[in-house]
Design a protein around this motif. Structure first.
Motif, PDB file in Angstrom:
ATOM      1  N   LYS A  25       0.814  -1.215   0.000  1.00  0.00           N
ATOM      2  CA  LYS A  25       0.000   0.000   0.000  1.00  0.00           C
ATOM      3  C   LYS A  25       0.848   1.266   0.000  1.00  0.00           C
ATOM      4  CE  LYS A  25      -3.852   2.078   2.569  1.00  0.00           C
ATOM      5  NZ  LYS A  25      -4.775   1.882   3.715  1.00  0.00           N
ATOM      6  N   TYR A  26       1.902   1.315   0.824  1.00  0.00           N
ATOM      7  CA  TYR A  26       2.615   2.556   1.041  1.00  0.00           C
ATOM      8  C   TYR A  26       3.771   2.725   0.074  1.00  0.00           C
ATOM      9  CZ  TYR A  26       0.195   2.595   5.525  1.00  0.00           C
ATOM     10  OH  TYR A  26      -0.761   2.599   6.501  1.00  0.00           O
ATOM     11  N   ASN A  27       4.179   3.981  -0.058  1.00  0.00           N
ATOM     12  CA  ASN A  27       5.425   4.285  -0.721  1.00  0.00           C
ATOM     13  C   ASN A  27       6.495   4.301   0.369  1.00  0.00           C
ATOM     14  OD1 ASN A  27       7.661   5.402  -1.932  1.00  0.00           O
ATOM     15  ND2 ASN A  27       6.541   6.996  -3.005  1.00  0.00           N
ATOM     16  N   LEU A  28       7.381   3.296   0.338  1.00  0.00           N
ATOM     17  CA  LEU A  28       8.386   3.172   1.388  1.00  0.00           C
ATOM     18  C   LEU A  28       9.330   4.356   1.420  1.00  0.00           C
ATOM     19  CD1 LEU A  28       9.434  -0.582   1.083  1.00  0.00           C
ATOM     20  CD2 LEU A  28       7.638   0.433   2.477  1.00  0.00           C
ATOM     21  N   ASN A  29       9.435   5.044   0.307  1.00  0.00           N
ATOM     22  CA  ASN A  29      10.401   6.120   0.215  1.00  0.00           C
ATOM     23  C   ASN A  29      10.032   7.336   1.069  1.00  0.00           C
ATOM     24  OD1 ASN A  29      11.821   4.542  -1.579  1.00  0.00           O
ATOM     25  ND2 ASN A  29      10.903   5.488  -3.387  1.00  0.00           N
ATOM     26  N   ASN A  30       8.877   7.313   1.676  1.00  0.00           N
ATOM     27  CA  ASN A  30       8.455   8.434   2.515  1.00  0.00           C
ATOM     28  C   ASN A  30       8.713   8.198   3.998  1.00  0.00           C
ATOM     29  OD1 ASN A  30       7.444   9.795   0.270  1.00  0.00           O
ATOM     30  ND2 ASN A  30       5.423   8.874   0.481  1.00  0.00           N
ATOM     31  N   TRP A  31       9.250   7.017   4.325  1.00  0.00           N
ATOM     32  CA  TRP A  31       9.326   6.642   5.731  1.00  0.00           C
ATOM     33  C   TRP A  31      10.644   5.998   6.101  1.00  0.00           C
ATOM     34  CZ3 TRP A  31       5.126   8.850   7.427  1.00  0.00           C
ATOM     35  CH2 TRP A  31       3.989   8.883   6.619  1.00  0.00           C
ATOM     36  N   ASN A  32      10.966   6.095   7.383  1.00  0.00           N
ATOM     37  CA  ASN A  32      12.030   5.262   7.926  1.00  0.00           C
ATOM     38  C   ASN A  32      11.509   3.825   7.957  1.00  0.00           C
ATOM     39  OD1 ASN A  32      13.253   7.705   8.436  1.00  0.00           O
ATOM     40  ND2 ASN A  32      12.996   7.615  10.654  1.00  0.00           N
ATOM     41  N   MET A  33      12.404   2.883   7.740  1.00  0.00           N
ATOM     42  CA  MET A  33      11.990   1.479   7.719  1.00  0.00           C
ATOM     43  C   MET A  33      12.899   0.649   8.615  1.00  0.00           C
ATOM     44  SD  MET A  33       9.326   1.202   5.793  1.00  0.00           S
ATOM     45  CE  MET A  33       9.285  -0.586   5.594  1.00  0.00           C
ATOM     46  N   GLY A  34      12.316  -0.395   9.182  1.00  0.00           N
ATOM     47  CA  GLY A  34      13.098  -1.249  10.077  1.00  0.00           C
ATOM     48  C   GLY A  34      12.840  -2.712   9.831  1.00  0.00           C
ATOM     49  N   TRP A  35      13.782  -3.526  10.288  1.00  0.00           N
ATOM     50  CA  TRP A  35      13.632  -4.981  10.302  1.00  0.00           C
ATOM     51  C   TRP A  35      13.684  -5.440  11.759  1.00  0.00           C
ATOM     52  CZ3 TRP A  35      12.477  -8.261   6.398  1.00  0.00           C
ATOM     53  CH2 TRP A  35      12.632  -7.805   5.083  1.00  0.00           C
ATOM     54  N   PHE A  36      12.773  -6.326  12.107  1.00  0.00           N
ATOM     55  CA  PHE A  36      12.698  -6.905  13.433  1.00  0.00           C
ATOM     56  C   PHE A  36      12.678  -8.420  13.288  1.00  0.00           C
ATOM     57  CE2 PHE A  36      11.706  -3.207  16.111  1.00  0.00           C
ATOM     58  CZ  PHE A  36      11.499  -2.258  15.131  1.00  0.00           C
ATOM     59  N   ARG A  37      12.905  -9.109  14.396  1.00  0.00           N
ATOM     60  CA  ARG A  37      12.798 -10.564  14.374  1.00  0.00           C
ATOM     61  C   ARG A  37      12.238 -11.067  15.691  1.00  0.00           C
ATOM     62  NH1 ARG A  37      19.244 -12.316  14.397  1.00  0.00           N
ATOM     63  NH2 ARG A  37      19.693 -11.678  16.554  1.00  0.00           N
ATOM     64  N   GLN A  38      11.619 -12.234  15.603  1.00  0.00           N
ATOM     65  CA  GLN A  38      11.081 -12.865  16.801  1.00  0.00           C
ATOM     66  C   GLN A  38      11.371 -14.355  16.757  1.00  0.00           C
ATOM     67  OE1 GLN A  38       6.886 -12.215  17.574  1.00  0.00           O
ATOM     68  NE2 GLN A  38       7.195 -12.576  19.758  1.00  0.00           N
ATOM     69  N   ALA A  39      12.154 -14.788  17.724  1.00  0.00           N
ATOM     70  CA  ALA A  39      12.470 -16.203  17.863  1.00  0.00           C
ATOM     71  C   ALA A  39      11.424 -16.860  18.750  1.00  0.00           C
ATOM     72  CB  ALA A  39      13.861 -16.369  18.463  1.00  0.00           C
ATOM     73  N   PRO A  40      11.241 -18.171  18.633  1.00  0.00           N
ATOM     74  CA  PRO A  40      10.246 -18.867  19.458  1.00  0.00           C
ATOM     75  C   PRO A  40      10.470 -18.621  20.940  1.00  0.00           C
ATOM     76  CG  PRO A  40      11.049 -20.310  17.735  1.00  0.00           C
ATOM     77  CD  PRO A  40      11.902 -19.079  17.691  1.00  0.00           C
ATOM     78  N   GLY A  41       9.401 -18.218  21.631  1.00  0.00           N
ATOM     79  CA  GLY A  41       9.485 -18.013  23.056  1.00  0.00           C
ATOM     80  C   GLY A  41      10.162 -16.731  23.482  1.00  0.00           C
ATOM     81  N   LYS A  42      10.526 -15.878  22.527  1.00  0.00           N
ATOM     82  CA  LYS A  42      11.216 -14.636  22.837  1.00  0.00           C
ATOM     83  C   LYS A  42      10.436 -13.435  22.334  1.00  0.00           C
ATOM     84  CE  LYS A  42      15.910 -16.514  22.923  1.00  0.00           C
ATOM     85  NZ  LYS A  42      17.304 -16.342  22.434  1.00  0.00           N
ATOM     86  N   ALA A  43      10.739 -12.292  22.901  1.00  0.00           N
ATOM     87  CA  ALA A  43      10.102 -11.058  22.459  1.00  0.00           C
ATOM     88  C   ALA A  43      10.672 -10.623  21.109  1.00  0.00           C
ATOM     89  CB  ALA A  43      10.324  -9.960  23.495  1.00  0.00           C
ATOM     90  N   ARG A  44       9.887  -9.859  20.380  1.00  0.00           N
ATOM     91  CA  ARG A  44      10.370  -9.333  19.104  1.00  0.00           C
ATOM     92  C   ARG A  44      11.451  -8.284  19.384  1.00  0.00           C
ATOM     93  NH1 ARG A  44       5.853  -8.258  14.742  1.00  0.00           N
ATOM     94  NH2 ARG A  44       5.079  -6.778  16.306  1.00  0.00           N
ATOM     95  N   GLU A  45      12.500  -8.308  18.579  1.00  0.00           N
ATOM     96  CA  GLU A  45      13.613  -7.385  18.796  1.00  0.00           C
ATOM     97  C   GLU A  45      13.973  -6.664  17.513  1.00  0.00           C
ATOM     98  OE1 GLU A  45      17.331  -9.233  19.781  1.00  0.00           O
ATOM     99  OE2 GLU A  45      17.148 -10.784  18.243  1.00  0.00           O
ATOM    100  N   GLY A  46      14.462  -5.445  17.662  1.00  0.00           N
ATOM    101  CA  GLY A  46      14.912  -4.672  16.525  1.00  0.00           C
ATOM    102  C   GLY A  46      16.241  -5.190  16.013  1.00  0.00           C
ATOM    103  N   VAL A  47      16.351  -5.365  14.712  1.00  0.00           N
ATOM    104  CA  VAL A  47      17.569  -5.870  14.080  1.00  0.00           C
ATOM    105  C   VAL A  47      18.322  -4.734  13.392  1.00  0.00           C
ATOM    106  CG1 VAL A  47      18.474  -7.406  12.301  1.00  0.00           C
ATOM    107  CG2 VAL A  47      16.565  -8.155  13.748  1.00  0.00           C
ATOM    108  N   SER A  48      17.595  -3.969  12.587  1.00  0.00           N
ATOM    109  CA  SER A  48      18.240  -2.899  11.835  1.00  0.00           C
ATOM    110  C   SER A  48      17.181  -1.921  11.363  1.00  0.00           C
ATOM    111  CB  SER A  48      18.983  -3.485  10.628  1.00  0.00           C
ATOM    112  OG  SER A  48      19.637  -2.461   9.896  1.00  0.00           O
ATOM    113  N   CYS A  49      17.608  -0.688  11.117  1.00  0.00           N
ATOM    114  CA  CYS A  49      16.685   0.296  10.549  1.00  0.00           C
ATOM    115  C   CYS A  49      17.470   1.256   9.671  1.00  0.00           C
ATOM    116  CB  CYS A  49      15.905   1.033  11.623  1.00  0.00           C
ATOM    117  SG  CYS A  49      16.877   2.066  12.719  1.00  0.00           S
ATOM    118  N   ILE A  50      16.714   1.945   8.804  1.00  0.00           N
ATOM    119  CA  ILE A  50      17.337   2.897   7.885  1.00  0.00           C
ATOM    120  C   ILE A  50      16.491   4.151   7.826  1.00  0.00           C
ATOM    121  CG2 ILE A  50      16.195   1.852   5.873  1.00  0.00           C
ATOM    122  CD1 ILE A  50      18.816   2.483   4.301  1.00  0.00           C
TER     123      ILE A  50
END
Length: 125
Positions: A25-50
């Motif tokens: 839906k969105y134009n990514l070029n208008n926003w900061n973007m991030g990648w997160f991950r969630q391992a089994p049994g763990k909270a979601r964590e920030g991996v990287s952003c731009i």
């Protein structure tokens, strides 16, 4: 979901993957973007952003020197290159939008308002 992630899979330790994030839906070029991950049994964590154009990148300490985030403005895509993968990198990886256009991005989950459905990365030892 407003983003579609792809590129996950099963890889041996030391291997590489390239994750892609495209908007439904969105134009990514208008926003900061991030990648997160969630391992089994763990909270979601920030991996990287731009941040916005010319913006800086940030990485979690656990992935510094191994992962690289990038964005393609022409294709309206965000990528995460995963190198030298370790079993502890096994998780579902999500891309997300930080509703800001700034040089500095934020790795806190609470700063993001729109998420993809995730792509599974499994690293075998």
């Amino acid at each position: 979901e407003q983003f579609v992630e792809s590129g996950g899979g099963l890889v041996q330790a030391g291997g590489s993957l390239r994750l892609s994030c495209r908007p439904s839906k969105y134009n990514l070029n208008n926003w900061n973007m991030g990648w997160f991950r969630q391992a089994p049994g763990k909270a979601r964590e920030g991996v990287s952003c731009i941040g916005g154009e010319g913006g800086r990148t940030r990485y979690a300490d656990s992935v510094k020197g191994r992962f690289t985030i990038s964005r393609d403005y022409d294709r309206n895509m965000v990528y995460l290159e995963l190198n030298n993968l370790r079993p502890e990198d096994t998780a579902v990886y999500y891309c997300a939008r930080e509703p800001k256009w700034s040089v500095l991005c934020d790795l806190r989950e609470s700063s993001y308002d729109t998420w993809g459905q995730g792509t599974q990365v499994t690293v075998s030892s």
